[in-house]
Design a protein around this motif. Structure first.
Motif, mmCIF file in Angstrom:
data_model
loop_
_atom_site.group_PDB
_atom_site.id
_atom_site.type_symbol
_atom_site.label_atom_id
_atom_site.label_comp_id
_atom_site.label_asym_id
_atom_site.label_seq_id
_atom_site.Cartn_x
_atom_site.Cartn_y
_atom_site.Cartn_z
ATOM 1 N N GLU A 157 0.821 -1.208 0.000
ATOM 2 C CA GLU A 157 0.000 0.000 0.000
ATOM 3 C C GLU A 157 0.861 1.266 0.000
ATOM 4 N N GLY A 158 1.974 1.222 0.724
ATOM 5 C CA GLY A 158 2.837 2.404 0.800
ATOM 6 C C GLY A 158 3.967 2.168 1.770
ATOM 7 N N ILE A 159 5.069 2.829 1.542
ATOM 8 C CA ILE A 159 6.222 2.727 2.430
ATOM 9 C C ILE A 159 6.544 4.127 2.962
ATOM 10 N N PRO A 160 6.348 4.355 4.259
ATOM 11 C CA PRO A 160 6.651 5.689 4.797
ATOM 12 C C PRO A 160 8.162 5.925 4.835
ATOM 13 N N LEU A 161 8.585 7.044 4.331
ATOM 14 C CA LEU A 161 9.994 7.414 4.340
ATOM 15 C C LEU A 161 10.195 8.618 5.249
ATOM 16 N N PRO A 162 11.335 8.675 5.923
ATOM 17 C CA PRO A 162 11.571 9.830 6.796
ATOM 18 C C PRO A 162 11.711 11.099 5.965
ATOM 19 N N PRO A 163 11.278 12.215 6.512
ATOM 20 C CA PRO A 163 11.407 13.478 5.754
ATOM 21 C C PRO A 163 12.880 13.830 5.546
ATOM 22 N N SER A 164 13.147 14.518 4.475
ATOM 23 C CA SER A 164 14.511 14.947 4.193
ATOM 24 C C SER A 164 14.925 16.025 5.194
ATOM 25 N N PRO A 165 16.195 16.028 5.598
ATOM 26 C CA PRO A 165 16.660 17.069 6.510
ATOM 27 C C PRO A 165 16.668 18.422 5.810
ATOM 28 N N PRO A 166 16.641 19.511 6.567
ATOM 29 C CA PRO A 166 16.676 20.843 5.945
ATOM 30 C C PRO A 166 17.930 20.990 5.079
ATOM 31 N N ASP A 167 17.753 21.559 3.897
ATOM 32 C CA ASP A 167 18.861 21.705 2.962
ATOM 33 C C ASP A 167 19.612 23.004 3.250
ATOM 34 N N VAL A 168 20.190 23.084 4.443
ATOM 35 C CA VAL A 168 20.984 24.248 4.848
ATOM 36 C C VAL A 168 22.251 23.741 5.518
ATOM 37 N N PRO A 169 23.356 24.457 5.369
ATOM 38 C CA PRO A 169 24.586 24.038 6.048
ATOM 39 C C PRO A 169 24.452 24.213 7.557
ATOM 40 N N PRO A 170 25.088 23.362 8.346
ATOM 41 C CA PRO A 170 25.020 23.519 9.802
ATOM 42 C C PRO A 170 25.686 24.815 10.243
ATOM 43 N N SER A 171 25.119 25.435 11.243
ATOM 44 C CA SER A 171 25.687 26.665 11.795
ATOM 45 C C SER A 171 25.646 26.553 13.313
ATOM 46 N N GLN A 172 26.519 25.721 13.856
ATOM 47 C CA GLN A 172 26.502 25.396 15.276
ATOM 48 C C GLN A 172 27.483 26.277 16.052
ATOM 49 N N PHE A 215 34.312 29.546 5.200
ATOM 50 C CA PHE A 215 33.850 28.155 5.292
ATOM 51 C C PHE A 215 32.355 28.099 4.984
ATOM 52 N N PRO A 216 32.010 28.200 3.709
ATOM 53 C CA PRO A 216 30.592 28.302 3.322
ATOM 54 C C PRO A 216 29.786 27.028 3.528
ATOM 55 N N LEU A 276 33.863 19.294 1.478
ATOM 56 C CA LEU A 276 33.259 20.456 2.134
ATOM 57 C C LEU A 276 34.328 21.322 2.796
ATOM 58 N N ARG A 277 34.111 22.625 2.737
ATOM 59 C CA ARG A 277 34.960 23.559 3.472
ATOM 60 C C ARG A 277 34.260 23.854 4.793
ATOM 61 N N LEU A 278 34.691 23.135 5.828
ATOM 62 C CA LEU A 278 34.025 23.184 7.125
ATOM 63 C C LEU A 278 34.890 23.882 8.170
ATOM 64 N N LEU A 279 34.214 24.555 9.090
ATOM 65 C CA LEU A 279 34.852 25.086 10.291
ATOM 66 C C LEU A 279 34.348 24.260 11.468
ATOM 67 N N VAL A 280 35.265 23.599 12.159
ATOM 68 C CA VAL A 280 34.912 22.782 13.329
ATOM 69 C C VAL A 280 35.450 23.487 14.571
ATOM 70 N N LYS A 281 34.554 23.788 15.517
ATOM 71 C CA LYS A 281 34.929 24.491 16.746
ATOM 72 C C LYS A 281 34.776 23.528 17.917
ATOM 73 N N VAL A 319 39.431 16.825 13.200
ATOM 74 C CA VAL A 319 39.901 17.742 12.159
ATOM 75 C C VAL A 319 39.209 17.407 10.839
ATOM 76 N N PRO A 320 38.544 18.384 10.215
ATOM 77 C CA PRO A 320 37.908 18.107 8.922
ATOM 78 C C PRO A 320 38.971 17.942 7.841
ATOM 79 N N PRO A 321 38.725 17.098 6.847
ATOM 80 C CA PRO A 321 39.746 16.855 5.817
ATOM 81 C C PRO A 321 40.028 18.062 4.931
ATOM 82 N N ARG A 322 39.102 18.992 4.861
ATOM 83 C CA ARG A 322 39.301 20.171 4.010
ATOM 84 C C ARG A 322 38.643 21.367 4.701
ATOM 85 N N GLY A 323 39.328 21.900 5.683
ATOM 86 C CA GLY A 323 38.757 22.999 6.435
ATOM 87 C C GLY A 323 39.654 23.370 7.596
#
Length: 304
Positions: A37-52, A112-113, A168-173, A187-191
């Motif tokens: 009848e149907g397979i429920p799928l989880p909603p996609s996460p917000p398409d925004v970069p993390p800003s923690q 680090f966009p 990804l160009r990431l800043l990890v704090k 340590v991020p591989p490229r950031g």
């Protein structure tokens, strides 16, 4: 690919056919069913970069040199092909985390966009050991990896983090780093990784990390900070509070919060209590520690 389902008894009565075509790839077990009848799928996460990370305060003074050093180090390291590490060191309560937050808001975010990740290792340290697997799990989920695809072990999570973050160009704090391996694992591989801690970690410096030392505020900057919080403060009395708190921003904040909760008192009362060694101004362990350190460094007993 076509498969023939049966009625459960091994015969093809009321058979159900399942067809997979195109570019589909089958991974794991296959369930044959006559009706889906149907397979429920989880909603996609917000398409925004993390800003923690902690928000920058509106009340911030001085630190011009430290901000410039952090900016220059980040720009230099970000320009290279290898990941970089900046180690921000100072005693508890001196303002390391807020310095990083201010630098990120002003300039570092542009370098680090693809996002900013943050963790306070004190929240994951038990009996002196940090649960790095838990930290990496949080990072992976922040980078939109569904929890069902986050592996259990530290080695697997480390490998997946490096794979996901490779482009990804990431800043990890990372706050409260006490040992070099705690920083290296994140340590991020490229950031860039910006780690704050209370002591210099020589092995990170040998790896090429840039050191930024954060000292207590001098009298001029500390007095300006006090008068931002308490506009009517007499300059001389404000300077006395700075001296008794040894220029520690967290200790100064605790002293002014204590005064704000007692409007019938004045800044002179704060000076009197600090001089007498009464610095238990709150329930926050970090505040009490900062006040104790400041009183010891400022000579609460010797100068009182």
């Amino acid at each position: 690919m076509s498969s023939l389902g049966t009625d459960g008894g091994g015969t093809a009565h009321n058979a159900a056919y399942n067809t997979v075509s195109g570019d589909a790839v089958i991974v794991g077990p296959v369930l044959m069913a006559q009706h889906i009848e149907g397979i429920p799928l989880p909603p996609s996460p917000p398409d925004v970069p993390p800003s923690q990370g902690p928000m920058p305060s509106r009340v911030f003074v001085n630190r011009t040199k430290e901000l410039a050093d952090l900016r220059d180090a980040a720009q230099s390291l970000a320009a290279g092909p290898e990941p970089g590490v900046v180690l921000v060191v100072g005693v508890g309560g001196v303002g390391k985390t807020q310095l990083v937050a201010q630098a990120v808001r002003r300039e570092l975010h542009q370098l680090f966009p693809d996002g900013q990740l943050h963790v306070d290792l004190a929240d994951h340290r038990r009996d002196g050991v940090v649960d790095l697997a838990a930290v990496l799990g949080e990072f992976l989920r922040a980078l939109k990896v569904h929890k069902d695809y986050v592996p259990a072990g530290l080695a697997e999570r480390t490998a997946l983090f490096r794979s996901v973050a490779a482009g990804l160009r990431l800043l990890v704090k990372v706050d409260d780093v006490q040992h070099a391996p705690e920083a290296r694992a994140l340590v991020p591989p490229r950031g860039l990784l910006v780690a704050t801690g209370r002591r210099v970690l020589p092995s990170l410096l040998m790896d090429g990390a840039v050191l930024i030392d954060v000292a207590p505020l001098d009298e001029t900057a500390g007095t300006e900070l006090v008068r931002r919080w308490h506009a009517d403060a007499d300059e001389g009395t404000a300077a006395d509070v700075v001296r008794l708190c040894a220029g520690h921003p967290l200790a100064l904040r605790a002293a002014l919060e204590w005064l704000a909760a007692r409007p019938q008192l004045t800044l002179d009362d704060v000076v009197r209590d600090l001089t007498a060694g009464r610095y238990g101004t709150g329930d926050d362990n970090g505040v009490r520690e900062a006040m104790a350190v400041a009183m010891g460094a400022g000579g609460g007993t010797g100068e009182g």
